[in-house]
Enzyme design. Sequence first.
Site, PDB file in Angstrom:
ATOM      1  CB  CYS A 175      -0.908   0.004   1.227  1.00 56.75           C
ATOM      2  SG  CYS A 175      -2.083   1.388   1.238  1.00 56.75           S
ATOM      3  CG  HIS A 234      -1.557  -1.142   5.859  1.00 56.66           C
ATOM      4  ND1 HIS A 234      -2.083  -0.126   6.630  1.00 56.66           N
ATOM      5  CD2 HIS A 234      -1.766  -0.770   4.576  1.00 56.66           C
ATOM      6  CE1 HIS A 234      -2.562   0.813   5.838  1.00 56.66           C
ATOM      7  NE2 HIS A 234      -2.390   0.458   4.593  1.00 56.66           N
ATOM      8  NE  ARG A 271      -0.763   4.906   8.730  1.00 58.86           N
ATOM      9  CZ  ARG A 271      -2.012   4.592   9.087  1.00 58.86           C
ATOM     10  NH1 ARG A 271      -2.404   4.766  10.329  1.00 58.86           N
ATOM     11  NH2 ARG A 271      -2.850   4.099   8.195  1.00 58.86           N
ATOM     12  CB  CYS A 304      -5.678  -0.581   4.624  1.00 57.63           C
ATOM     13  SG  CYS A 304      -5.405  -0.026   2.926  1.00 57.63           S
ATOM     14  CG  ASP A 363      -0.779   4.028   5.306  1.00 56.44           C
ATOM     15  OD1 ASP A 363       0.105   4.638   5.955  1.00 56.44           O
ATOM     16  OD2 ASP A 363      -1.951   3.915   5.691  1.00 56.44           O
TER      17      ASP A 363
HETATM   18 CO    CO Z   1      -3.459   1.158   2.990  1.00 60.70          CO
END
Ligand code: CO
Length: 208
Positions: free
Chosen positions: A41, A97, A45, A100, A43
């Site tokens: 992803c 994750h 993080r 998400c 993302d």
């Molecule tokens: Co995500």
Amino acid sequence: MNKEIIFENNKKWIADKLSIDENYFENLSKGQSPEFLYIGCSDSRVTAEDLMGGQPGDIFVHRNIANMVPNTDLSSMSVINYAVAHLKVNHVVVCGHYFCGGVKAAMQSADLGILNPWLRNIRDVYRLHQEELDAIADEEARYKRLVELNVQEQCVNVIKTVEVQNAFKERNLKVHGWVFDIHSGKLIDLNIDFDKILSEIMEIYNVG
Ligand code: CO
């Protein structure tokens, strides 16, 4: 972070690498032969190389919203083609994750514009596994399970590609479904039984 800090960090990073090996970048420029293709992803993080302890050259990375592998997505299809057929990676990882945002958005009924067709792929995963998901009363548990099932279905999408099917015949390519748990930092192997899934779906998806 700001732009100045990024360029300062880069200078320090170069100095660090050269202090360990003065030919570091010269060697890096010769080419790549990563063992892993990682699809994760976007993302901020979930930092692919960092959380896996990977160094430059170790991991071929593709990231998009909610680690998707839709068969009409030229970007992920090109990445799989290049990594599997040309770089000859031996492992393909789809890593989702928990928590998400993409998966969360797909669980809600909202018009999100250009994101609608992208997130619809996750709604399709929900529909495929609706019986199991609807039976989970706790909303957070259902959300986490959809993250896991989405990883599984994206792994199945990886297996549907001709590059991966050819690689299964030619060498010992492995596909892995993982989840990163933001709460603990742990990487979890979903231990998906691909042999079972393959035997069930290959009659339909076999392309060679
Ligand atoms: Co995500």
